[in-house]
Design a protein around this motif. Structure first.
Motif, PDB file in Angstrom:
ATOM      1  N   ASP A 757      -1.040 -43.305 -15.431  1.00 13.48           N
ATOM      2  CA  ASP A 757      -2.458 -43.623 -15.213  1.00 13.48           C
ATOM      3  C   ASP A 757      -3.312 -42.356 -15.203  1.00 13.48           C
ATOM      4  O   ASP A 757      -4.423 -42.334 -15.738  1.00 13.48           O
ATOM      5  N   LEU A 758      -2.791 -41.276 -14.582  1.00 12.32           N
ATOM      6  CA  LEU A 758      -3.561 -40.032 -14.518  1.00 12.32           C
ATOM      7  C   LEU A 758      -3.795 -39.475 -15.925  1.00 12.32           C
ATOM      8  O   LEU A 758      -4.923 -39.127 -16.294  1.00 12.32           O
ATOM      9  N   VAL A 759      -2.741 -39.379 -16.712  1.00 15.89           N
ATOM     10  CA  VAL A 759      -2.882 -38.851 -18.072  1.00 15.89           C
ATOM     11  C   VAL A 759      -3.811 -39.755 -18.893  1.00 15.89           C
ATOM     12  O   VAL A 759      -4.649 -39.261 -19.658  1.00 15.89           O
ATOM     13  N   SER A 760      -3.681 -41.070 -18.726  1.00 14.06           N
ATOM     14  CA  SER A 760      -4.547 -42.008 -19.464  1.00 14.06           C
ATOM     15  C   SER A 760      -6.011 -41.791 -19.098  1.00 14.06           C
ATOM     16  O   SER A 760      -6.886 -41.793 -19.969  1.00 14.06           O
ATOM     17  N   GLU A 761      -6.295 -41.614 -17.792  1.00  9.46           N
ATOM     18  CA  GLU A 761      -7.669 -41.384 -17.338  1.00  9.46           C
ATOM     19  C   GLU A 761      -8.214 -40.066 -17.881  1.00  9.46           C
ATOM     20  O   GLU A 761      -9.378 -39.972 -18.279  1.00  9.46           O
ATOM     21  N   ILE A 762      -7.377 -39.028 -17.875  1.00  3.61           N
ATOM     22  CA  ILE A 762      -7.801 -37.726 -18.412  1.00  3.61           C
ATOM     23  C   ILE A 762      -8.167 -37.875 -19.891  1.00  3.61           C
ATOM     24  O   ILE A 762      -9.222 -37.400 -20.338  1.00  3.61           O
ATOM     25  N   ARG A 763      -7.317 -38.546 -20.637  1.00  2.99           N
ATOM     26  CA  ARG A 763      -7.569 -38.722 -22.077  1.00  2.99           C
ATOM     27  C   ARG A 763      -8.849 -39.513 -22.317  1.00  2.99           C
ATOM     28  O   ARG A 763      -9.634 -39.188 -23.205  1.00  2.99           O
ATOM     29  N   SER A 764      -9.058 -40.574 -21.532  1.00  4.67           N
ATOM     30  CA  SER A 764     -10.276 -41.387 -21.694  1.00  4.67           C
ATOM     31  C   SER A 764     -11.512 -40.556 -21.401  1.00  4.67           C
ATOM     32  O   SER A 764     -12.500 -40.594 -22.140  1.00  4.67           O
ATOM     33  N   ALA A 765     -11.464 -39.785 -20.310  1.00  5.19           N
ATOM     34  CA  ALA A 765     -12.623 -38.985 -19.924  1.00  5.19           C
ATOM     35  C   ALA A 765     -12.935 -37.932 -20.981  1.00  5.19           C
ATOM     36  O   ALA A 765     -14.099 -37.688 -21.323  1.00  5.19           O
ATOM     37  N   ARG A 766     -11.903 -37.301 -21.528  1.00  6.45           N
ATOM     38  CA  ARG A 766     -12.111 -36.293 -22.583  1.00  6.45           C
ATOM     39  C   ARG A 766     -12.806 -36.938 -23.782  1.00  6.45           C
ATOM     40  O   ARG A 766     -13.742 -36.387 -24.349  1.00  6.45           O
ATOM     41  N   SER A 767     -12.311 -38.127 -24.168  1.00 10.82           N
ATOM     42  CA  SER A 767     -12.863 -38.813 -25.347  1.00 10.82           C
ATOM     43  C   SER A 767     -14.313 -39.231 -25.112  1.00 10.82           C
ATOM     44  O   SER A 767     -15.170 -39.031 -25.973  1.00 10.82           O
ATOM     45  N   GLU A 768     -14.586 -39.796 -23.930  1.00 10.66           N
ATOM     46  CA  GLU A 768     -15.916 -40.343 -23.655  1.00 10.66           C
ATOM     47  C   GLU A 768     -16.973 -39.258 -23.500  1.00 10.66           C
ATOM     48  O   GLU A 768     -18.163 -39.491 -23.727  1.00 10.66           O
ATOM     49  N   THR A 769     -16.548 -38.050 -23.101  1.00 12.09           N
ATOM     50  CA  THR A 769     -17.534 -36.978 -22.880  1.00 12.09           C
ATOM     51  C   THR A 769     -17.498 -35.920 -23.977  1.00 12.09           C
ATOM     52  O   THR A 769     -18.053 -34.834 -23.817  1.00 12.09           O
ATOM     53  N   ASN A 770     -16.817 -36.276 -25.077  1.00 13.72           N
ATOM     54  CA  ASN A 770     -16.799 -35.391 -26.257  1.00 13.72           C
ATOM     55  C   ASN A 770     -16.237 -34.003 -25.977  1.00 13.72           C
ATOM     56  O   ASN A 770     -16.709 -32.998 -26.513  1.00 13.72           O
ATOM     57  N   VAL A 771     -15.216 -33.925 -25.158  1.00 11.81           N
ATOM     58  CA  VAL A 771     -14.519 -32.651 -24.960  1.00 11.81           C
ATOM     59  C   VAL A 771     -13.788 -32.305 -26.248  1.00 11.81           C
ATOM     60  O   VAL A 771     -13.071 -33.161 -26.791  1.00 11.81           O
ATOM     61  N   PRO A 772     -13.938 -31.097 -26.786  1.00 12.50           N
ATOM     62  CA  PRO A 772     -13.228 -30.747 -28.032  1.00 12.50           C
ATOM     63  C   PRO A 772     -11.725 -30.970 -27.880  1.00 12.50           C
ATOM     64  O   PRO A 772     -11.134 -30.685 -26.832  1.00 12.50           O
ATOM     65  N   ALA A 773     -11.105 -31.499 -28.950  1.00 15.17           N
ATOM     66  CA  ALA A 773      -9.690 -31.900 -28.892  1.00 15.17           C
ATOM     67  C   ALA A 773      -8.781 -30.758 -28.463  1.00 15.17           C
ATOM     68  O   ALA A 773      -7.827 -30.947 -27.704  1.00 15.17           O
ATOM     69  N   GLY A 774      -9.055 -29.537 -28.918  1.00 10.83           N
ATOM     70  CA  GLY A 774      -8.143 -28.431 -28.618  1.00 10.83           C
ATOM     71  C   GLY A 774      -8.429 -27.731 -27.304  1.00 10.83           C
ATOM     72  O   GLY A 774      -7.668 -26.836 -26.899  1.00 10.83           O
ATOM     73  N   LEU A 830     -12.498 -33.457 -13.327  1.00 14.44           N
ATOM     74  CA  LEU A 830     -12.407 -32.508 -14.438  1.00 14.44           C
ATOM     75  C   LEU A 830     -13.703 -31.682 -14.458  1.00 14.44           C
ATOM     76  O   LEU A 830     -14.741 -32.174 -14.912  1.00 14.44           O
ATOM     77  N   PRO A 831     -13.689 -30.453 -13.961  1.00 15.82           N
ATOM     78  CA  PRO A 831     -14.883 -29.606 -14.038  1.00 15.82           C
ATOM     79  C   PRO A 831     -15.146 -29.229 -15.498  1.00 15.82           C
ATOM     80  O   PRO A 831     -14.308 -28.577 -16.130  1.00 15.82           O
ATOM     81  N   LEU A 832     -16.291 -29.639 -16.026  1.00  8.35           N
ATOM     82  CA  LEU A 832     -16.550 -29.455 -17.460  1.00  8.35           C
ATOM     83  C   LEU A 832     -17.702 -28.493 -17.741  1.00  8.35           C
ATOM     84  O   LEU A 832     -18.130 -28.376 -18.891  1.00  8.35           O
ATOM     85  N   GLU A 833     -18.205 -27.806 -16.695  1.00  2.46           N
ATOM     86  CA  GLU A 833     -19.305 -26.865 -16.915  1.00  2.46           C
ATOM     87  C   GLU A 833     -18.842 -25.766 -17.865  1.00  2.46           C
ATOM     88  O   GLU A 833     -17.770 -25.178 -17.682  1.00  2.46           O
ATOM     89  N   GLY A 834     -19.636 -25.537 -18.896  1.00  3.25           N
ATOM     90  CA  GLY A 834     -19.273 -24.534 -19.886  1.00  3.25           C
ATOM     91  C   GLY A 834     -18.425 -25.091 -21.012  1.00  3.25           C
ATOM     92  O   GLY A 834     -18.237 -24.450 -22.050  1.00  3.25           O
ATOM     93  N   VAL A 835     -17.871 -26.314 -20.815  1.00  4.58           N
ATOM     94  CA  VAL A 835     -17.073 -26.949 -21.879  1.00  4.58           C
ATOM     95  C   VAL A 835     -17.946 -27.913 -22.670  1.00  4.58           C
ATOM     96  O   VAL A 835     -17.934 -27.926 -23.901  1.00  4.58           O
TER      97      VAL A 835
END
Length: 903
Positions: A757-774, A830-835
């Motif tokens: 569940d944790l990994v799934s949530e991380i992946r969803s959040a990355r996708s929804e907030t346009n975090v670069p794949a790499g 997930l702190p995303l400031e600067g990302v």
């Protein structure tokens, strides 16, 4: 070494031959002598037929049930066979004679023509059976039957003779659907309503006094079939229609014919429709026939068997008439030619009041393509009312149940309003009616000509020459006996005792009345027992846009073409996965391709297991595993088995297929094998060995779990995995359904489930907030519990690898400018400031949310518009509903993302 890919074309025929050689599908196998029986009767396809998508769906669902129950250890009989399909087969053979420039049917004579039909059946009648085998149908092919088999014919004779003796079969003159091209009565199911642009002709009929003189008054009637006016015997008006109340009981003179006909009061006439007066032609209209019976009106047939006008020597027509010469000159004309002439004659006489355009449904023969005539003729009938009462009661009492239950209403509605069943057909191919006539027209019904001759001799006191009735029985009569005639009835066979009543019937909603109800009536009458315990009704297979498949639209999808391209398993799984109760299937080739990819995914997983030394071990005890990951995987497998079992038992085929799919693709391939990689690639030891054995065991369970849906792939994998381990074992088709009770480990599920569940949530959040794949991003756990701290210690590397996480830290309060994650009650961020630019992301998501709101509002307005719902094609309405569902689902994701960002 396993092949790199699974090639259905290279495997399917070989596996089918192995099943056949092992007699895997034989009912009554010695090893199942003490087993509980399970029987299911195939709806016999027409012997002329080729596999269409409806057959593919119907037989896939039956096969899922048959294979499932066989795996559960039952003695399964799936009874196959074909229907002789009277009119369809006769037409095929007549066409063949014409193509080969051979004498036609009448020139050949009945006996020779019937011989030619049997000849054709021997050559070409097995096409659909071979196609069903290609689909993987696990019928007991050694018991294949045909509705014209000697044994089935014996059952037909007995039922006919018995029903006649009980006064339930009789001969009567009534209206039937008459096909002028084939010159036979046909059933309602063989009538196709075609929307045509025609006309409504308004004719004025003069009122006459008691002496027959015209009074100057007229009544205007409207008709779409002017030629039938020659057979009019009344005009009907509604009893409460003030306009005509004074005229009821008076008479009219029928123009052209001179017949005096009464004005009758009958509620059939609708005061709001047209003039409120209706011409009544009892011999040429089903409603008029009933009006005629209520009022004792004459029935005057003005057509011959080829739908030509028949007036010369027509005593009923001439009686009480003084037809004009121009009317008599219509004799011999085709009905449509006569229509134009009648209109012209009425116009010449000033009797044509108006002509208006009129689009209406016109009945056509589904095979002949010609307009069907309601036609008055002598036919054989079954008085089904007493039989229907018992069939209704059996469902009311719960002795037979419908799934979905909503179809009970259709069944009740038809049986409660049942009419006498016309069972005779003017064909040569079929069960010839067992009735013989003496020269005086007396009828003798018997099981054989010898018995009929004996009856006649007893009546006359001497031997009498008899002539057999030339008609044959409606095909539905013999197929109505299918559940018990195939088991040897009227003989009291061991098969009849063991497999009747049958366990389930799987069929389409369109033949609930024509076939299902008749099997219920005849089974209860002949054996005093319902023919099946459960009737599962499936829906239609439509094209991907939701339109009904038809040759004229050019949207027919050939199931065998899909089998050739993607394999039988992919097609079968698609149909099962989409077979939601009461909902039509919208079939797209992309879905079939997707399930072919599912088969490939499982094959690749099995290859991965082989390359990592995962081999079956007969001594493996799944309840004794010590590794948390393996305990979790076995618990998930147990849950999947329970879900699939429960869904198949409840006839929720889509839920069963989707539960199996989720377990195989998501749980086993995407998570278990992925999480097991570090162990498999690590040092040898007990953990690695246990993991290998667990993986091999679960692949084996997957084979059994998927077998009812994907028999070819699973049978091949089952054999391959046994060979790898040096084991010899029976075919998968005869194996045992998984029993994984007691394998649930809540503590293992809590731990591995949290990681997933944790990994799934991380992946969803990355996708929804346009975090670069790499991008590697930090993860913080907010005031984690001790259990979570321990899990991170054990699974931190895995979370970092699968979530592309740079670091995992713990904090007491959630940081600012971070995306919040709630995982099983614990908070992470997930702190995303600067990302990513969080403010810009919030603005983008709010804009998308507003756009989706507008889109949903527009669709709601359309779907709330009664005019749109009435006029738009069914598939267009369905498309709008799907667009709405997709927009709502997307909006939910957008709002979840906003909550994370603003949380």
């Amino acid at each position: 070494m396993m092949d790199k890919t699974f090639d259905p074309a290279a495997v399917e025929a070989r596996i089918a031959a192995e099943w056949e050689e092992a007699q895997a599908f034989r009912a009554g196998r010695p090893d199942r002598a003490g087993a509980e029986p399970y029987s299911i009767m195939i709806p016999p396809p027409n012997v002329t037929g080729s596999l269409h998508m409806g057959h593919a769906l119907n037989n896939t669902l039956q096969d899922v049930l048959a294979r499932f129950e066989r795996l559960r250890g039952k003695d399964v009989l799936w009874q196959p066979g074909t229907d002789h399909a009277g009119i369809a087969t006769q037409m095929v053979v007549e066409r063949r004679l014409a193509e080969q420039q051979q004498p036609d049917r009448r020139t050949l004579g009945r006996a020779e023509f019937v011989r030619r039909v049997w000849e054709w059946k021997a050559e070409s009648g097995g096409t659909i059976v071979n196609q069903l085998k290609r689909l993987g149908a696990s019928c007991d092919w050694s018991r294949e039957r045909f509705t014209m088999d000697e044994g089935l014919s014996k059952a037909v004779l007995k039922v006919f003779v018995d029903l006649h003796a009980q006064g339930l079969i009789y001969r009567d003159k009534r209206l039937v659907n008459w096909d002028p091209k084939f010159q036979t009565a046909i059933s309602d199911l063989e009538v196709q309503q075609v929307e045509l642009k025609g006309h409504l002709w308004h004719f004025a009929y003069p009122v006459v006094d008691e002496e027959g003189r015209e009074t100057g008054e007229t009544i205007t009637v409207a008709t779409t079939r002017p030629e039938t006016m020659l057979g009019d015997t009344a005009v009907a008006v509604h009893p409460e229609d003030e306009r005509y109340r004074a005229l009821v009981g008076k008479r009219l003179r029928l123009p052209l014919v001179g017949r005096l006909i009464p004005i009758v009061a009958d509620e059939y006439s609708d005061p709001e429709k047209g003039t409120g007066a209706v011409k009544i032609t009892p011999a040429h209209d089903f409603n008029d026939f009933e009006v005629g019976r209520r009022h004792g009106l004459a029935q005057i047939n003005i057509l011959d068997e080829e739908a030509r006008i028949s007036l010369d020597g027509n005593a009923e027509f001439l009686e009480g008439s003084s037809p004009e010469p121009e009317a008599l000159a219509l004799h011999g004309l085709d009905r449509f030619e006569a229509r134009a002439k009648v209109v012209a004659l009425m116009e010449e006489r000033g009797r044509l009041v108006a002509i208006e355009p009129n689009a209406h449904a016109v009945p056509h023969g589904d095979r002949s393509g010609v307009v069907i005539e309601p036609y008055l003729t002598d036919q054989w009938y079954v008085n089904v009312k007493p039989l229907a009462e018992r069939a209704l009661q059996a469902v009311r009492d719960g002795r037979t149940r419908f799934v979905p239950e909503t179809y009970e209403k259709t069944y009740f509605q038809w049986l409660e309003n049942i009419e006498p069943w016309c069972i005779s057909r003017q064909l040569w191919w079929g069960h010839q009616i067992p009735a013989w006539y003496d020269p005086e027209g007396n009828c003798f019904v018997a099981a054989s000509e010898e018995e009929a001759l004996a009856q006649a001799a007893e009546k006359h006191g001497r031997p009498v020459a008899l002539r057999r009735d030339e008609d044959v029985l409606d095909t539905w009569f013999s197929s109505g006996l299918w559940p018990f005639s195939t088991l040897g009835w009227p003989e009291q066979t061991p098969e009849l005792a063991r497999y009747y009543p049958t366990s389930a019937l799987v069929t389409g909603f369109d033949i609930i009345f024509f076939w299902v109800a008749r099997m219920m009536m005849l089974g209860l009458h002949a054996l005093d027992e319902v023919p099946f315990r459960t009737i599962y009704i499936h829906a239609l297979v439509r094209d991907e846009k939701g339109a009904k498949m038809s040759k004229s639209k050019g949207n027919v999808v050939d199931p065998l073409d899909l089998v050739d391209r993607y394999g039988a398993d992919a097609l079968r799984f698609t149909l099962a996965a989409m077979a939601a109760q009461g909902r039509d299937i919208k079939l797209s080739v992309q879905r079939v391709e997707g399930y072919r990819n599912f088969a490939t995914k499982l094959w690749n997983a099995a290859r991965f297991a082989e390359m990592n030394g995962c081999r079956l071990d007969p001594s493996f005890a799944p309840g004794s595993v010590t590794q948390t990951l393996n305990a979790w995987a076995l618990g998930e497998a147990a849950r999947a088995v329970a879900e699939v079992t429960g869904a198949i038992e409840a006839y929720r085929f889509n839920d069963a297929a989707n539960a199996a799919y989720r377990f195989v693709w998501n749980v086993f391939c995407d998570w278990y094998l992925e999480l097991a990689k570090p162990v498999l690639q690590g040092e040898d030891g007990p953990a690695k060995e246990e993991t290998r054995r667990t993986i091999a065991f679960i692949i084996d369970q997957i084979c059994v779990l998927l077998h009812p849906f994907m028999p070819f792939l699973t049978e091949e994998l089952w054999a391959t995995k046994a060979r790898e381990a040096g084991l010899t074992r029976p075919l998968l088709a005869l194996a045992a359904w998984p029993d994984l009770g007691g394998l649930a480990r809540p503590e293992a599920e809590a731990e591995i489930g949290w990681v997933v569940d944790l990994v799934s949530e991380i992946r969803s959040a990355r996708s929804e907030t346009n975090v670069p794949a790499g991008a590697q991003i930090p993860l913080v756990l907010v005031a984690p519990s001790e259990a979570v701290r321990e899990r991170v210690a054990r699974w931190g590397d895995t979370v970092r690898r699968l979530g592309r996480i740079a670091s995992i830290d713990t904090v007491e309060t959630s940081p600012r400018n971070a995306v919040q994650l709630i995982v099983r009650g614990e908070v992470a961020a997930l702190p995303l400031e600067g990302v990513v630019d969080l403010a810009a992301e919030v603005a983008r998501l709010k804009k998308e949310d507003a756009k989706l709101d507008g889109e949903i509002g527009k669709i709601d307005a359309k779907l709330g518009n009664a005019d749109f719902l009435a006029r738009a094609p069914e598939e267009v309405v369905e498309e709008q509903r799907e667009r709405r569902d997709a927009a709502i689902a997307r909006r939910e994701k957008v709002r979840d993302a906003l909550t994370r960002l603003q949380g």
